[in-house]
Design a protein around this motif. Sequence first.
Motif, PDB file in Angstrom:
ATOM      1  N   ALA A  37      12.547  -2.924 -14.369  1.00 55.18           N
ATOM      2  CA  ALA A  37      12.539  -4.390 -14.456  1.00 55.18           C
ATOM      3  C   ALA A  37      13.424  -5.037 -13.405  1.00 55.18           C
ATOM      4  O   ALA A  37      13.173  -6.168 -12.974  1.00 55.18           O
ATOM      5  CB  ALA A  37      12.981  -4.826 -15.850  1.00 55.18           C
ATOM      6  N   GLN A  38      14.474  -4.332 -12.967  1.00 55.59           N
ATOM      7  CA  GLN A  38      15.409  -4.900 -12.002  1.00 55.59           C
ATOM      8  C   GLN A  38      14.997  -4.623 -10.565  1.00 55.59           C
ATOM      9  O   GLN A  38      15.241  -5.437  -9.674  1.00 55.59           O
ATOM     10  CB  GLN A  38      16.818  -4.339 -12.249  1.00 55.59           C
ATOM     11  CG  GLN A  38      17.342  -4.581 -13.651  1.00 55.59           C
ATOM     12  CD  GLN A  38      17.371  -6.054 -14.015  1.00 55.59           C
ATOM     13  OE1 GLN A  38      17.775  -6.895 -13.213  1.00 55.59           O
ATOM     14  NE2 GLN A  38      16.919  -6.359 -15.241  1.00 55.59           N
ATOM     15  N   ASP A  39      14.396  -3.478 -10.341  1.00 55.04           N
ATOM     16  CA  ASP A  39      14.023  -3.070  -8.976  1.00 55.04           C
ATOM     17  C   ASP A  39      12.755  -2.239  -9.058  1.00 55.04           C
ATOM     18  O   ASP A  39      12.799  -1.025  -9.222  1.00 55.04           O
ATOM     19  CB  ASP A  39      15.157  -2.274  -8.327  1.00 55.04           C
ATOM     20  CG  ASP A  39      14.863  -1.904  -6.869  1.00 55.04           C
ATOM     21  OD1 ASP A  39      13.779  -2.278  -6.364  1.00 55.04           O
ATOM     22  OD2 ASP A  39      15.713  -1.232  -6.256  1.00 55.04           O
ATOM     23  N   ALA A  40      11.612  -2.907  -8.970  1.00 59.14           N
ATOM     24  CA  ALA A  40      10.333  -2.214  -9.159  1.00 59.14           C
ATOM     25  C   ALA A  40      10.138  -1.089  -8.159  1.00 59.14           C
ATOM     26  O   ALA A  40       9.600  -0.028  -8.489  1.00 59.14           O
ATOM     27  CB  ALA A  40       9.180  -3.211  -9.061  1.00 59.14           C
ATOM     28  N   ALA A  41      10.586  -1.287  -6.907  1.00 61.87           N
ATOM     29  CA  ALA A  41      10.404  -0.249  -5.891  1.00 61.87           C
ATOM     30  C   ALA A  41      11.175   1.020  -6.229  1.00 61.87           C
ATOM     31  O   ALA A  41      10.783   2.125  -5.822  1.00 61.87           O
ATOM     32  CB  ALA A  41      10.828  -0.777  -4.523  1.00 61.87           C
ATOM     33  N   ALA A  42      12.254   0.881  -6.992  1.00 62.71           N
ATOM     34  CA  ALA A  42      13.045   2.049  -7.374  1.00 62.71           C
ATOM     35  C   ALA A  42      12.341   2.906  -8.410  1.00 62.71           C
ATOM     36  O   ALA A  42      12.830   3.994  -8.760  1.00 62.71           O
ATOM     37  CB  ALA A  42      14.404   1.595  -7.907  1.00 62.71           C
ATOM     38  N   SER A  43      11.190   2.473  -8.901  1.00 63.19           N
ATOM     39  CA  SER A  43      10.436   3.234  -9.889  1.00 63.19           C
ATOM     40  C   SER A  43       9.724   4.432  -9.278  1.00 63.19           C
ATOM     41  O   SER A  43       9.143   5.238 -10.017  1.00 63.19           O
ATOM     42  CB  SER A  43       9.407   2.323 -10.560  1.00 63.19           C
ATOM     43  OG  SER A  43       9.988   1.148 -11.064  1.00 63.19           O
ATOM     44  N   PHE A  44       9.759   4.554  -7.955  1.00 63.48           N
ATOM     45  CA  PHE A  44       8.972   5.571  -7.275  1.00 63.48           C
ATOM     46  C   PHE A  44       9.869   6.498  -6.468  1.00 63.48           C
ATOM     47  O   PHE A  44      10.784   6.048  -5.779  1.00 63.48           O
ATOM     48  CB  PHE A  44       7.938   4.915  -6.357  1.00 63.48           C
ATOM     49  CG  PHE A  44       7.033   3.967  -7.081  1.00 63.48           C
ATOM     50  CD1 PHE A  44       5.868   4.423  -7.665  1.00 63.48           C
ATOM     51  CD2 PHE A  44       7.362   2.622  -7.201  1.00 63.48           C
ATOM     52  CE1 PHE A  44       5.042   3.558  -8.355  1.00 63.48           C
ATOM     53  CE2 PHE A  44       6.551   1.747  -7.898  1.00 63.48           C
ATOM     54  CZ  PHE A  44       5.384   2.217  -8.475  1.00 63.48           C
ATOM     55  N   GLN A  45       9.578   7.779  -6.553  1.00 63.78           N
ATOM     56  CA  GLN A  45      10.281   8.793  -5.771  1.00 63.78           C
ATOM     57  C   GLN A  45       9.332   9.321  -4.709  1.00 63.78           C
ATOM     58  O   GLN A  45       8.220   9.766  -5.015  1.00 63.78           O
ATOM     59  CB  GLN A  45      10.756   9.936  -6.668  1.00 63.78           C
ATOM     60  CG  GLN A  45      11.424  11.071  -5.902  1.00 63.78           C
ATOM     61  CD  GLN A  45      11.653  12.297  -6.772  1.00 63.78           C
ATOM     62  OE1 GLN A  45      11.306  12.308  -7.961  1.00 63.78           O
ATOM     63  NE2 GLN A  45      12.211  13.334  -6.177  1.00 63.78           N
ATOM     64  N   VAL A  46       9.761   9.266  -3.459  1.00 60.66           N
ATOM     65  CA  VAL A  46       8.949   9.767  -2.354  1.00 60.66           C
ATOM     66  C   VAL A  46       9.143  11.278  -2.238  1.00 60.66           C
ATOM     67  O   VAL A  46      10.271  11.761  -2.147  1.00 60.66           O
ATOM     68  CB  VAL A  46       9.329   9.078  -1.033  1.00 60.66           C
ATOM     69  CG1 VAL A  46       8.502   9.647   0.120  1.00 60.66           C
ATOM     70  CG2 VAL A  46       9.141   7.568  -1.147  1.00 60.66           C
ATOM     71  N   VAL A  47       8.044  12.005  -2.244  1.00 61.61           N
ATOM     72  CA  VAL A  47       8.075  13.466  -2.115  1.00 61.61           C
ATOM     73  C   VAL A  47       7.330  13.838  -0.834  1.00 61.61           C
ATOM     74  O   VAL A  47       6.130  13.590  -0.712  1.00 61.61           O
ATOM     75  CB  VAL A  47       7.427  14.153  -3.327  1.00 61.61           C
ATOM     76  CG1 VAL A  47       7.424  15.672  -3.141  1.00 61.61           C
ATOM     77  CG2 VAL A  47       8.157  13.765  -4.602  1.00 61.61           C
ATOM     78  N   GLN A  48       8.042  14.419   0.113  1.00 63.44           N
ATOM     79  CA  GLN A  48       7.439  14.856   1.365  1.00 63.44           C
ATOM     80  C   GLN A  48       7.058  16.324   1.256  1.00 63.44           C
ATOM     81  O   GLN A  48       7.866  17.155   0.832  1.00 63.44           O
ATOM     82  CB  GLN A  48       8.398  14.638   2.525  1.00 63.44           C
ATOM     83  CG  GLN A  48       8.679  13.170   2.807  1.00 63.44           C
ATOM     84  CD  GLN A  48       9.533  12.962   4.042  1.00 63.44           C
ATOM     85  OE1 GLN A  48      10.457  13.735   4.288  1.00 63.44           O
ATOM     86  NE2 GLN A  48       9.234  11.919   4.801  1.00 63.44           N
ATOM     87  N   LYS A  49       5.845  16.611   1.639  1.00 63.17           N
ATOM     88  CA  LYS A  49       5.325  17.977   1.585  1.00 63.17           C
ATOM     89  C   LYS A  49       5.049  18.455   3.010  1.00 63.17           C
ATOM     90  O   LYS A  49       4.978  17.641   3.947  1.00 63.17           O
ATOM     91  CB  LYS A  49       4.046  18.000   0.748  1.00 63.17           C
ATOM     92  CG  LYS A  49       4.259  17.553  -0.705  1.00 63.17           C
ATOM     93  CD  LYS A  49       2.936  17.284  -1.403  1.00 63.17           C
ATOM     94  CE  LYS A  49       2.069  18.523  -1.492  1.00 63.17           C
ATOM     95  NZ  LYS A  49       0.793  18.260  -2.188  1.00 63.17           N
ATOM     96  N   PRO A  50       4.880  19.753   3.216  1.00 63.71           N
ATOM     97  CA  PRO A  50       4.577  20.248   4.572  1.00 63.71           C
ATOM     98  C   PRO A  50       3.279  19.647   5.101  1.00 63.71           C
ATOM     99  O   PRO A  50       2.344  19.369   4.345  1.00 63.71           O
ATOM    100  CB  PRO A  50       4.454  21.767   4.365  1.00 63.71           C
ATOM    101  CG  PRO A  50       5.192  22.049   3.102  1.00 63.71           C
ATOM    102  CD  PRO A  50       5.012  20.843   2.236  1.00 63.71           C
ATOM    103  N   TRP A  51       3.284  19.444   6.416  1.00 56.92           N
ATOM    104  CA  TRP A  51       2.051  18.954   7.044  1.00 56.92           C
ATOM    105  C   TRP A  51       0.957  19.997   6.859  1.00 56.92           C
ATOM    106  O   TRP A  51       1.179  21.191   7.051  1.00 56.92           O
ATOM    107  CB  TRP A  51       2.281  18.679   8.524  1.00 56.92           C
ATOM    108  CG  TRP A  51       1.069  18.068   9.172  1.00 56.92           C
ATOM    109  CD1 TRP A  51       0.137  18.688   9.941  1.00 56.92           C
ATOM    110  CD2 TRP A  51       0.638  16.710   9.044  1.00 56.92           C
ATOM    111  NE1 TRP A  51      -0.836  17.807  10.328  1.00 56.92           N
ATOM    112  CE2 TRP A  51      -0.557  16.570   9.785  1.00 56.92           C
ATOM    113  CE3 TRP A  51       1.159  15.596   8.387  1.00 56.92           C
ATOM    114  CZ2 TRP A  51      -1.248  15.379   9.886  1.00 56.92           C
ATOM    115  CZ3 TRP A  51       0.465  14.385   8.483  1.00 56.92           C
ATOM    116  CH2 TRP A  51      -0.726  14.284   9.225  1.00 56.92           C
ATOM    117  N   PRO A  52      -0.258  19.582   6.471  1.00 58.47           N
ATOM    118  CA  PRO A  52      -1.314  20.568   6.198  1.00 58.47           C
ATOM    119  C   PRO A  52      -1.731  21.311   7.463  1.00 58.47           C
ATOM    120  O   PRO A  52      -1.961  20.692   8.513  1.00 58.47           O
ATOM    121  CB  PRO A  52      -2.456  19.714   5.650  1.00 58.47           C
ATOM    122  CG  PRO A  52      -2.207  18.338   6.195  1.00 58.47           C
ATOM    123  CD  PRO A  52      -0.710  18.200   6.250  1.00 58.47           C
ATOM    124  N   SER A  53      -1.816  22.629   7.360  1.00 59.61           N
ATOM    125  CA  SER A  53      -2.218  23.437   8.514  1.00 59.61           C
ATOM    126  C   SER A  53      -3.635  23.099   8.965  1.00 59.61           C
ATOM    127  O   SER A  53      -4.004  23.334  10.116  1.00 59.61           O
ATOM    128  CB  SER A  53      -2.117  24.928   8.169  1.00 59.61           C
ATOM    129  OG  SER A  53      -2.946  25.235   7.048  1.00 59.61           O
TER     130      SER A  53
END
Length: 818
Positions: A582-598
């Motif tokens: 409710a205070q910071d909607a963008a904080a509701s999401f965690q960015v997960v970086q995965k390896p670039w697909p071969s």
Amino acid sequence: MRRAAWTIALLAFYPAAAGLAAETVTAVDRPDTQSTNAHYVGNRPPLVNAPFVKLPPRAIVPGGWLRKQLELQAAGFHGHLGEISRFLVKENNGWLDPSADKHSGWEEVPYWLKGFLNCAYLVGDEQQIAEAKIWIEGALASQQPDGWFGPPSNRTRIDGAPDLWPNMIMLFCLQDYHDYTGDPRVIELMSRYCEYLQTIPGERFLPGYWDNMRGGDLLSSVYWLYNRTGQEKLLELAAKVHRRTARWDQDVINWHNVNMCQAFGEPATYYLQSKAETDLQAAYRNWQKIRETYGQVPGGLFGGDENCRPGFVGPRQAIETCGIIEAMLSHETLLVISGDPLWADLCEDAAFNSLPAALTADIKALRYLTAPNMILSDRANKSPGLQNSGPMLLMDPHLHRCCQHNWGHGWPYFAQHLWLATPDNGLAAVFFQESRVTAKVADGTEVTIEQETHYPFDGTVRFTIKTPRPVAFPLYLRVPEWCAAPRLAIGGRAIDVQGRPSSYLRLDRTWASGDWVELTLPMDIALRRWEKNMNSVSVDRGPLTYSLRIEEQHVRQGGTDDWPAWEIHPASPWNYGLVLDAQDAAASFQVVQKPWPSSDMPFTLEGAPIELRAKGRRIPAWRQDRLGLVGSLQPSPVSSAEPEEAITLIPMGAARLRISSFPVIGQGPDARPWQEPPKPAFEVKASHCFASDSVEAVADGLEPTNSNDHSIPRMTWWPRRGGQEWIAAEFAAPRECSRVTVYWFDDTGVGQCRVPAAWRLFYRSGQDWTPVKTDGIFGTAKDRYNDVRFEPVKTDALKIEVDFQQGFSGGVLEWQVK
């Protein structure tokens, strides 16, 4: 729309390979047009000197995931459409043998060739280049003594007047071929053809629906030729084309989705000649109106599942694959004309978030329609929820005639616009993709710039310059609208830039071979709230919008073993609302970086290199409707008693099934439970119903505004005409009835449906149908309900029997039983 250029860094000094050299970095709205590029074909006077000049297509070599898309296109169904499409059968084909002209003389061949030729050259497929040349040679050889070219049948197709639309597409093919090869025969053919066009009387010029709507394509070709020949009469022809084209300079004058995407910018093209700011601004106004009216959804487009329809504005409404790629080309064209980075942002939105999902990941099949919210992609009819009937959502390389042939220019033209030349003999990186450009700058020195990046999944872009000698020229780097704080380094040393969105960083420097620049575009989470679409929310990171990850089950449905067709069914829940901080909607999401697909295929469930982790709650009452479409959104915030779950979001372009406009879960007093969809007042059966209509429409409670109301669903007996038909209302249990009101469908002036000549009403008694007893009149008035009262009966069914007017069909918009 215009902003003043302002300096963000002055005379910062850094060591370069050739010794100390001055760098000036400024932020500008667009390149200055006071000078003229000395090396590439731009606009001749008196045309407006545009901020950008398109480079010869051989100058740009795409790499990375974009090259992979082009390779998949060449290896996929589009590169092998000659083996699949009946329109590309060479024998007696109107585009190869005008003397025969027995089949396929309309849009399909040039539609396909436009993408096929450019893709073949970009990937260097000599066999496909040779195949493309067969069709180019056919077009070149078809020219007649008076200048006409192409299938003779098109000369009189429209009530004896020429249909110029197919030739407009073939002109693009010929222009592209000339830009690759320099073949002078193209200039000769186009010059003679334009002379022929001048001889056509005004009232017979662009008289057809398609050529009139899309005359802007012909206008572009006339300017292309003028810029290479300087023939002054071509400007007279251009003015004639503009006069006879539909008046997009006045408004959005047609709501067919591809016409809108392809033609909304026509007045901005004519602005090159008129120099009237109103013509340029008309393109902005048109696109803004389109998006505000039907495009309050993610993905960069709008709901036009053939035509836009009032009331059909939610994220389950779809866009043609043709519409996606034509919008991209329009945005690219307007970027060159105006220099405004807005058009690059809009192009990326469509290219990254909509185009990949319109095809299978291996590009061996496509579907006609794609929507931001779509939870089933099967062969079943979705009309009238989607306007078009038939298997519009089936991934099939054999169907979807126009899109099947036309979609192929999307990625090739995008690749050709990665880099543009500027009037001050510089270069501009307007789209960030792994690529190499080799072009003339400054005094004609040929330089090469390598671009390395995983954009749009990552915001770091590195440019390495290769030059035979030190050379001073400006390098422009676009700052997208979503980027608030770009960072820049030259040779590893940071420059303190105070950048701003929707601008270009202009780097003035004497460049030496080996110099490199790194641009960083921080990608933050941002939410868009669609107030006009039930206060739903979309989640963005940089240029990518994110969708719920829905597991996919691919089910074979026809096609051939070499080129199969596929349905895609959901294999995991999809009916989630987002739980937001409710205070910071963008904080509701965690960015997960995965390896670039071969595989270099990031637009897949497995290959997506970025995921977002979030929280959601199921909404049990949110279900697919009877057609298999995702249920319509309801107002957020939504209450849900379901447990909170971890959910995963992936880039929208990687999701063939997707929820991209999310309901928002709420806990307060303003949160409302999701309502079960209203059930029809009764079950409806009919002697016949047109495939694009539905019998349920007569009991859906949607009030007509007139008998020719196309904004709501209807039931028609089309194409049955001149006979007798029936429609019945069946009740769950016997009920007492004494009155019915009927609102007839009548599309006089548009189609062949009319109010009936007469009708009767029956009730079911056992197995028999018995006429009701009434002194009333069975009315057939248009534009209102026709009311009939009768002696009360207790029955489980009523039936209307109609007699059509001679030669006409009929239908019903609404039927009420009281």
